[in-house]
Design an enzyme around this catalytic site. Structure first.
Site, PDB file in Angstrom:
ATOM      1  N   ASP A 120      90.924 125.853  29.385  1.00 13.80           N
ATOM      2  CA  ASP A 120      91.817 124.821  28.575  1.00 13.80           C
ATOM      3  C   ASP A 120      91.778 125.319  27.004  1.00 13.80           C
ATOM      4  O   ASP A 120      90.767 125.219  25.921  1.00 13.80           O
ATOM      5  CB  ASP A 120      91.295 123.079  28.576  1.00 13.80           C
ATOM      6  CG  ASP A 120      91.957 122.667  28.291  1.00 13.80           C
ATOM      7  OD1 ASP A 120      92.939 121.992  28.620  1.00 13.80           O
ATOM      8  OD2 ASP A 120      91.817 121.752  26.980  1.00 13.80           O
TER       9      ASP A 120
ATOM     10  N   TYR B 271      94.179 123.984  18.377  1.00 14.91           N
ATOM     11  CA  TYR B 271      92.510 124.146  18.389  1.00 14.91           C
ATOM     12  C   TYR B 271      92.251 125.819  17.916  1.00 14.91           C
ATOM     13  O   TYR B 271      91.115 125.566  17.402  1.00 14.91           O
ATOM     14  CB  TYR B 271      91.715 124.512  19.995  1.00 14.91           C
ATOM     15  CG  TYR B 271      91.950 123.170  20.694  1.00 14.91           C
ATOM     16  CD1 TYR B 271      92.648 121.346  20.596  1.00 14.91           C
ATOM     17  CD2 TYR B 271      92.049 123.323  21.947  1.00 14.91           C
ATOM     18  CE1 TYR B 271      92.128 120.808  20.937  1.00 14.91           C
ATOM     19  CE2 TYR B 271      91.925 122.333  23.111  1.00 14.91           C
ATOM     20  CZ  TYR B 271      92.082 120.714  22.507  1.00 14.91           C
ATOM     21  OH  TYR B 271      91.840 120.441  24.017  1.00 14.91           O
TER      22      TYR B 271
ATOM     23  N   LYS C 184      98.516 123.497  24.554  1.00 13.85           N
ATOM     24  CA  LYS C 184      99.430 122.136  24.822  1.00 13.85           C
ATOM     25  C   LYS C 184     100.517 122.189  24.088  1.00 13.85           C
ATOM     26  O   LYS C 184     100.000 123.111  22.820  1.00 13.85           O
ATOM     27  CB  LYS C 184      98.560 120.733  25.158  1.00 13.85           C
ATOM     28  CG  LYS C 184      96.864 121.167  25.772  1.00 13.85           C
ATOM     29  CD  LYS C 184      96.497 119.928  25.479  1.00 13.85           C
ATOM     30  CE  LYS C 184      94.736 120.204  26.296  1.00 13.85           C
ATOM     31  NZ  LYS C 184      94.020 121.123  25.911  1.00 13.85           N
TER      32      LYS C 184
ATOM     33  N   HIS D 230     100.907 117.361  24.453  1.00 17.83           N
ATOM     34  CA  HIS D 230      99.538 116.555  23.511  1.00 17.83           C
ATOM     35  C   HIS D 230      99.005 114.941  24.277  1.00 17.83           C
ATOM     36  O   HIS D 230      97.912 114.758  24.372  1.00 17.83           O
ATOM     37  CB  HIS D 230      99.163 117.977  23.170  1.00 17.83           C
ATOM     38  CG  HIS D 230      97.392 117.441  22.802  1.00 17.83           C
ATOM     39  ND1 HIS D 230      97.207 118.852  22.136  1.00 17.83           N
ATOM     40  CD2 HIS D 230      96.483 117.150  22.717  1.00 17.83           C
ATOM     41  CE1 HIS D 230      95.535 119.199  22.071  1.00 17.83           C
ATOM     42  NE2 HIS D 230      95.190 117.976  22.587  1.00 17.83           N
TER      43      HIS D 230
HETATM   44  P1  NAP Z   1      82.298 117.914  25.789  1.00 11.56           P
HETATM   45  O1  NAP Z   1      82.848 119.120  26.646  1.00 11.56           O
HETATM   46  O2  NAP Z   1      82.171 115.990  26.796  1.00 11.56           O
HETATM   47  O3  NAP Z   1      81.149 118.031  24.709  1.00 11.56           O
HETATM   48  C1  NAP Z   1      81.067 118.747  24.295  1.00 11.56           C
HETATM   49  C2  NAP Z   1      79.747 119.474  23.219  1.00 11.56           C
HETATM   50  O4  NAP Z   1      78.738 118.731  24.418  1.00 11.56           O
HETATM   51  C3  NAP Z   1      79.418 120.328  22.475  1.00 11.56           C
HETATM   52  O5  NAP Z   1      79.186 119.561  21.483  1.00 11.56           O
HETATM   53  C4  NAP Z   1      78.213 120.875  23.263  1.00 11.56           C
HETATM   54  O6  NAP Z   1      77.601 121.645  22.866  1.00 11.56           O
HETATM   55  C5  NAP Z   1      78.179 119.790  24.048  1.00 11.56           C
HETATM   56  N1  NAP Z   1      77.540 120.628  25.382  1.00 11.56           N
HETATM   57  C6  NAP Z   1      78.213 120.842  26.342  1.00 11.56           C
HETATM   58  N2  NAP Z   1      77.224 121.567  27.530  1.00 11.56           N
HETATM   59  C7  NAP Z   1      76.068 120.864  27.330  1.00 11.56           C
HETATM   60  C8  NAP Z   1      74.721 121.174  28.324  1.00 11.56           C
HETATM   61  N3  NAP Z   1      75.051 120.847  29.435  1.00 11.56           N
HETATM   62  N4  NAP Z   1      74.022 120.320  27.598  1.00 11.56           N
HETATM   63  C9  NAP Z   1      73.707 119.545  26.214  1.00 11.56           C
HETATM   64  N5  NAP Z   1      74.891 118.727  25.744  1.00 11.56           N
HETATM   65  C10 NAP Z   1      75.856 120.712  25.813  1.00 11.56           C
HETATM   66  O7  NAP Z   1      83.662 117.400  24.765  1.00 11.56           O
HETATM   67  P2  NAP Z   1      85.356 117.851  23.821  1.00 11.56           P
HETATM   68  O8  NAP Z   1      84.952 119.655  23.860  1.00 11.56           O
HETATM   69  O9  NAP Z   1      85.975 116.879  23.029  1.00 11.56           O
HETATM   70  O10 NAP Z   1      85.766 118.273  25.806  1.00 11.56           O
HETATM   71  C11 NAP Z   1      85.485 119.293  26.141  1.00 11.56           C
HETATM   72  C12 NAP Z   1      87.366 120.462  25.649  1.00 11.56           C
HETATM   73  O11 NAP Z   1      88.476 119.054  26.931  1.00 11.56           O
HETATM   74  C13 NAP Z   1      87.850 120.250  25.051  1.00 11.56           C
HETATM   75  O12 NAP Z   1      87.242 121.725  24.591  1.00 11.56           O
HETATM   76  C14 NAP Z   1      89.392 120.307  24.962  1.00 11.56           C
HETATM   77  O13 NAP Z   1      89.474 121.714  25.730  1.00 11.56           O
HETATM   78  C15 NAP Z   1      89.478 119.742  26.125  1.00 11.56           C
HETATM   79  N6  NAP Z   1      90.353 118.384  24.900  1.00 11.56           N
HETATM   80  C16 NAP Z   1      91.597 117.979  24.891  1.00 11.56           C
HETATM   81  C17 NAP Z   1      91.169 116.409  24.309  1.00 11.56           C
HETATM   82  C18 NAP Z   1      93.400 116.283  24.579  1.00 11.56           C
HETATM   83  O14 NAP Z   1      93.485 115.481  23.658  1.00 11.56           O
HETATM   84  N7  NAP Z   1      93.994 116.980  26.002  1.00 11.56           N
HETATM   85  C19 NAP Z   1      90.314 115.947  23.666  1.00 11.56           C
HETATM   86  C20 NAP Z   1      89.234 116.610  23.574  1.00 11.56           C
HETATM   87  C21 NAP Z   1      89.247 117.666  23.852  1.00 11.56           C
HETATM   88  P3  NAP Z   1      76.924 123.343  22.444  1.00 11.56           P
HETATM   89  O15 NAP Z   1      78.629 123.880  22.907  1.00 11.56           O
HETATM   90  O16 NAP Z   1      76.676 123.571  21.449  1.00 11.56           O
HETATM   91  O17 NAP Z   1      76.759 123.519  24.215  1.00 11.56           O
END
Ligand code: NAP
Length: 318
Positions: free
Chosen positions: A53, A58, A88, A121
């Site tokens: 994704d 980004y 996106k 997006h």
């Molecule tokens: P997330 O995946 O819920 O959380 C990411 C955070 O959690 C990072 O700080 C990561 O740190 C940590 N983490 C990951 N796995 C872990 C585990 N097993 N144990 C402990 N900590 C862990 O949040 P997100 O990045 O917001 O969402 C994921 C993806 O969704 C994004 O990267 C993006 O591609 C997409 N997204 C889309 C939108 C939209 O508007 N469409 C908005 C936000 C995000 P480390 O890297 O240090 O492990």
């Protein structure tokens, strides 16, 4: 597990008839640097991730594209078709005449001929000359959903993306879109996690055949848009302890059991691996009773706008 052992991730079939791996690898980070993203994406492919994704905002498209090229060169995958790549359309390109050039630019960044999924997006438009992550009120302009969607359909018909979809759409906005769409959205990617469970939106999407992809599935702790509500939940700690799993694994398992897909971001090898290991346990009724008690609160309140826009964006939905 040796570095070459891959975990198999199940697929779902979208209403566009294409298959999407349930687990996606997120690439949104405030500290995205090319080398880190590239190395993490190559490691992810080694571990078994096949769904990636990204988004034009980004800053990860180019590094992901380099990782894909490297994975092909190393023989980690035999063809690009083995991957599912989502990107996106950003707010400043959210205008009918800018959709096709924006997708072409994303493809150029990625070094690909087609995307698997292209998403609007946010249901918001910014002035084309203002390219940034957080917008001020006077930088936003009215969003022409009908015109933008016609251009998304054109991108699909040109073969530049296999499926098209949206992100951050409420049921009200989906209803509006479905009233004129020739090609319905295959996916709605939204914030979805144990502390923002979005039951109504999930039920609506299921009824309309729209696959939900959860973003911030762990609550996005450590980012400017997320919180530690999920990862520091005492209730989830108890559930995880009983199963001998981590809170992250319980959170991702819950999403899987809801029949949705998700994109989870980690650039740490152990956590990347852990986030794939969710297929060898199930949540119990007792777990669900605890899960139903978790306080619900949206984390991404104003989207990419630095002012109070919540009502306009989410249509009062919970
Ligand atoms: P997330 O995946 O819920 O959380 C990411 C955070 O959690 C990072 O700080 C990561 O740190 C940590 N983490 C990951 N796995 C872990 C585990 N097993 N144990 C402990 N900590 C862990 O949040 P997100 O990045 O917001 O969402 C994921 C993806 O969704 C994004 O990267 C993006 O591609 C997409 N997204 C889309 C939108 C939209 O508007 N469409 C908005 C936000 C995000 P480390 O890297 O240090 O492990």
């Amino acid at each position: 597990m040796s570095s070459t052992t891959k975990l198999a991730v199940p697929n779902v079939v979208l209403q566009s008839s294409f298959s999407m791996p349930v687990i996606g690898f997120g690439t949104a980070s405030e500290t995205n640097d090319g080398d880190t993203v590239k190395a993490a994406a190559i490691e992810a492919i080694k571990l078994g991730y096949r769904h990636f994704d990204t988004a034009s905002c980004y800053g990860s498209e180019q590094a992901l594209g380099e990782a894909i090229a490297e994975a092909l060169k190393l023989g980690l995958i035999s063809s690009r078709d083995q991957l599912f790549i989502t990107s996106k359309l950003w707010l400043s390109d959210n205008h009918p005449h800018l959709v096709l050039p924006a997708l072409q630019k994303s493809l150029q960044n990625l070094g690909l001929e087609y995307l698997d999924l292209y998403l609007v997006h946010f249901p918001m438009s910014a002035k084309p000359e203002v390219r940034k992550f957080y917008h001020k009120e006077d930088e936003l302009v009215p969003f022409d959903l009908k015109g933008v969607w016609a251009s998304m359909e054109q991108c699909h018909n040109l073969g530049l993306t296999k499926s098209i979809g949206v992100s951050n759409f409420s049921t009200k906005k989906l209803e509006d879109l479905l009233s004129f769409a020739t090609i319905p959205p295959a996916v709605n990617q939204v914030e979805l996690n144990l502390s923002w469970q979005q039951k109504n939106l999930r039920e609506y999407c299921k009824a309309k055949g729209i696959m939900v992809t959860a973003y911030s599935p762990l609550g996005a702790g450590g980012t400017s848009w997320g919180s530690n509500d999920v990862m520091e939940s005492e209730l989830l700690k108890d559930i995880a302890h009983v199963h001998g799993k981590s809170i992250a694994q319980v959170s991702l398992r819950w999403l899987y059991e809801q029949g949705v897909t998700f994109a989870v971001k980690s650039y740490n090898k152990e956590r990347m691996k852990q986030n794939l290991e969710i297929f060898n346990f199930s949540l119990t009724n007792n777990d669900y009773q605890k899960i139903n008690q978790i306080k619900q609160e949206r984390k991404v309140k104003n989207g990419p706008a630095g002012f109070d826009l919540a009502d306009l964006l989410w249509d009062g939905e919970n």
